[in-house]
Design an enzyme around this catalytic site. Structure first.
Site, PDB file in Angstrom:
ATOM      1  N   CYS A   1     -52.329-106.441  31.247  1.00 21.17           N
ATOM      2  CA  CYS A   1     -52.121-107.676  30.495  1.00 21.17           C
ATOM      3  C   CYS A   1     -52.319-107.425  29.000  1.00 21.17           C
ATOM      4  O   CYS A   1     -51.537-106.712  28.380  1.00 21.17           O
ATOM      5  CB  CYS A   1     -52.999-108.797  31.056  1.00 21.17           C
ATOM      6  SG  CYS A   1     -52.505-110.437  30.473  1.00 21.17           S
TER       7      CYS A   1
ATOM      8  N   HIS B   1     -51.144-108.791  36.548  1.00 23.87           N
ATOM      9  CA  HIS B   1     -52.506-108.439  36.972  1.00 23.87           C
ATOM     10  C   HIS B   1     -52.457-107.863  38.387  1.00 23.87           C
ATOM     11  O   HIS B   1     -52.396-108.622  39.359  1.00 23.87           O
ATOM     12  CB  HIS B   1     -53.398-109.680  36.969  1.00 23.87           C
ATOM     13  CG  HIS B   1     -53.738-110.170  35.607  1.00 23.87           C
ATOM     14  ND1 HIS B   1     -54.871-109.769  34.935  1.00 23.87           N
ATOM     15  CD2 HIS B   1     -53.085-111.020  34.774  1.00 23.87           C
ATOM     16  CE1 HIS B   1     -54.915-110.357  33.749  1.00 23.87           C
ATOM     17  NE2 HIS B   1     -53.839-111.120  33.625  1.00 23.87           N
TER      18      HIS B   1
ATOM     19  N   GLU C   1     -54.821-106.670  40.080  1.00 20.58           N
ATOM     20  CA  GLU C   1     -56.042-107.061  40.799  1.00 20.58           C
ATOM     21  C   GLU C   1     -55.971-108.479  41.334  1.00 20.58           C
ATOM     22  O   GLU C   1     -56.795-108.867  42.158  1.00 20.58           O
ATOM     23  CB  GLU C   1     -57.277-106.887  39.894  1.00 20.58           C
ATOM     24  CG  GLU C   1     -57.490-107.958  38.846  1.00 20.58           C
ATOM     25  CD  GLU C   1     -56.622-107.853  37.596  1.00 20.58           C
ATOM     26  OE1 GLU C   1     -56.900-108.591  36.638  1.00 20.58           O
ATOM     27  OE2 GLU C   1     -55.658-107.050  37.570  1.00 20.58           O
TER      28      GLU C   1
END
EC number: 4.3.2.10
Length: 198
Positions: free
Chosen positions: A77, A177, A179
Site C-alpha cells: 500500500c 493488502h 494480509e
C-alpha cells in the site's frame, strides 16, 4: 527472518500474523541492526505520503542501503507509493526514488478512497503474483503509483486502470493488502517467502 519495518504508520500486527500463519519467521522492528541482519524487509503502511516520509527519515539510509544491496523487499500500500519519486498528495516531499515516477490522485468521478475487493489484471510475468491471475484482492487507497519505467506487473480497473503491483529486481510491492485478502493474499506472501529462499 523477515523484518516488518515499524515506522508508526499502520497496523503491523495483521501483516506479522499473516506471515506467521504461513509459517514464516517475521518480526516487527524499527531497530537498524535487526533490519541489517534480516533476510528480507517488508514496508507496510497506510496514511499520507509526506507523513510516512518524515517518519521514515531515521531509517532511510538503512532501508535504501539494504534494498540497493539486493535484499528482498516487499512494499504494501503506502509502502509501494513511497518507493516513487514524489506524490501529488504531498507536493515538495521526496520519496525514496527507487522507482522513478509519481503518485497521483484517483481521478474525479470515481469514489475515493478505492476501498474493497478488486480483480488483478496481470500484465507481466511475476514471481510474487504467480497463481494470482483473476484473483480478487483488498484495496484501500486514494492515490496510486504511476511509474515512469517498465516495472508494473499488475493493474486493477477502477474506472481507470491503476498500478496494483510492481517488480524490479529485488523490489516487490503491492497497492493491495495481501494480509487482508484471504487465501489469495496468503499465496502472495508465500510467493515472497519463496523469493527470499531462492
Amino acid at each position: 527472518m523477515i523484518a516488518i519495518i515499524d515506522y508508526g504508520s499502520g497496523n503491523l500486527r495483521s501483516i506479522a500474523n499473516a506471515f506467521r500463519k504461513i509459517g514464516a519467521d517475521a518480526l516487527v522492528t524499527s531497530d537498524p541492526q535487526i533490519l541489517e541482519a534480516a533476510d528480507a524487509l517488508v514496508l507496510p503502511g497506510v496514511g499520507a505520503f509526506g507523513s510516512a516520509m518524515a517518519k521514515l527519515e531515521g531509517l532511510r539510509e538503512t532501508l535504501l542501503g539494504n534494498i540497493m544491496d539486493g535484499k528482498p523487499f516487499l512494499g504494501i500500500c503506502l509502502g509501494l507509493q513511497v518507493l516513487l519519486s514524489e506524490s501529488q498528495e504531498s507536493p515538495g516531499v521526496h520519496g525514496l526514488d527507487l522507482i522513478p515516477g509519481r503518485v497521483i490522485r484517483i481521478p474525479p468521478g470515481n469514489k475515493v478512497p478505492h476501498m474493497g475487493w478488486n480483480q488483478l489484471i496481470i500484465v507481466e510475468d511475476s514471481q510474487l503474483l504467480e497463481g494470482a491471475e483473476d484473483e480478487y484482492f483488498y484495496f484501500v487507497h486514494s492515490y496510486y503509483a504511476e511509474p515512469s519505467n517498465d516495472v508494473v506487473v499488475a493493474r486493477t480497473d477502477y474506472g481507470v486502470e491503476m498500478t496494483a503491483a510492481i517488480e524490479s529486481d529485488n523490489i516487490h510491492a503491492t497497492q493491495f493488502h495481501p494480509e487482508k485478502s484471504g487465501e489469495a493474499g496468503l499465496d502472495v506472501l508465500r510467493n515472497f517467502v519463496e523469493i527470499i529462499r531462492a
